[in-house]
Motif scaffolding. Sequence first.
Motif, PDB file in Angstrom:
ATOM      1  N   ARG A   1      57.579  74.414  57.786  1.00 52.18           N
ATOM      2  CA  ARG A   1      58.244  75.424  58.611  1.00 52.18           C
ATOM      3  C   ARG A   1      57.781  75.340  60.064  1.00 52.18           C
ATOM      4  O   ARG A   1      58.573  75.549  60.983  1.00 52.18           O
TER       5      ARG A   1
ATOM      6  N   ALA B   1      59.914  74.939  63.685  1.00 47.16           N
ATOM      7  CA  ALA B   1      59.903  76.102  64.587  1.00 47.16           C
ATOM      8  C   ALA B   1      60.090  75.654  66.034  1.00 47.16           C
ATOM      9  O   ALA B   1      59.416  74.751  66.515  1.00 47.16           O
TER      10      ALA B   1
ATOM     11  N   SER C   1      59.265  83.324  67.826  1.00 53.17           N
ATOM     12  CA  SER C   1      59.714  84.189  66.726  1.00 53.17           C
ATOM     13  C   SER C   1      59.804  83.405  65.411  1.00 53.17           C
ATOM     14  O   SER C   1      59.520  83.940  64.337  1.00 53.17           O
ATOM     15  N   GLU C   2      60.162  82.134  65.492  1.00 49.04           N
ATOM     16  CA  GLU C   2      60.214  81.302  64.287  1.00 49.04           C
ATOM     17  C   GLU C   2      58.805  81.018  63.763  1.00 49.04           C
ATOM     18  O   GLU C   2      58.593  80.954  62.548  1.00 49.04           O
TER      19      GLU C   2
ATOM     20  N   GLU D   1      57.717  84.234  62.061  1.00 56.52           N
ATOM     21  CA  GLU D   1      58.442  84.355  60.790  1.00 56.52           C
ATOM     22  C   GLU D   1      57.853  83.415  59.730  1.00 56.52           C
ATOM     23  O   GLU D   1      57.660  83.803  58.574  1.00 56.52           O
TER      24      GLU D   1
ATOM     25  N   GLU E   1      54.572  84.888  58.562  1.00 56.94           N
ATOM     26  CA  GLU E   1      54.791  86.042  57.683  1.00 56.94           C
ATOM     27  C   GLU E   1      55.207  85.585  56.285  1.00 56.94           C
ATOM     28  O   GLU E   1      54.730  86.123  55.290  1.00 56.94           O
ATOM     29  N   GLU E   2      56.079  84.594  56.212  1.00 57.48           N
ATOM     30  CA  GLU E   2      56.486  84.047  54.914  1.00 57.48           C
ATOM     31  C   GLU E   2      55.293  83.424  54.197  1.00 57.48           C
ATOM     32  O   GLU E   2      55.136  83.589  52.980  1.00 57.48           O
TER      33      GLU E   2
ATOM     34  N   ASN F   1      53.073  86.322  52.948  1.00 65.89           N
ATOM     35  CA  ASN F   1      53.743  87.015  51.842  1.00 65.89           C
ATOM     36  C   ASN F   1      53.766  86.163  50.573  1.00 65.89           C
ATOM     37  O   ASN F   1      53.613  86.683  49.466  1.00 65.89           O
TER      38      ASN F   1
END
Length: 114
Positions: free
Chosen positions: A36, A40, A44-45, A48, A51-52, A55
């Motif tokens: 990821r 990016a 913001s990517e 994100e 955060e993924e 999580n």
Amino acid sequence: MTICMIRQKMQHFISMIDQYVYSEVIHKSWLIFQDRLKDARRYSELVEAHEEYANRIIDKCLLSKSASKIHTQLTEMLKLIFSFQSAVLIHDENEILDESDFKKLKDIGTKFDK
């Protein structure tokens, strides 16, 4: 069941948790996160993706609300392992366990097997 067999089962359980957390949670999550990050292009990517990543680790480590029943069961099993360890460590390595000590350890093993 002997005390050694109970201890071995508990050690195996801890080893399997350790292996799961490393290979299925940390390693795989890190690889996905790295992929990821390569894609990016904006801040913001990046946020994100992080955060993924966080999580995913929370979910896979059974720390999310949806896994609370499993988390509770794992916590109880770990408490039993700690109780077993504490009961064994009370005694000097040269000290002989008496019948009540064996009963306590076997009771903990029986609860662990459930």
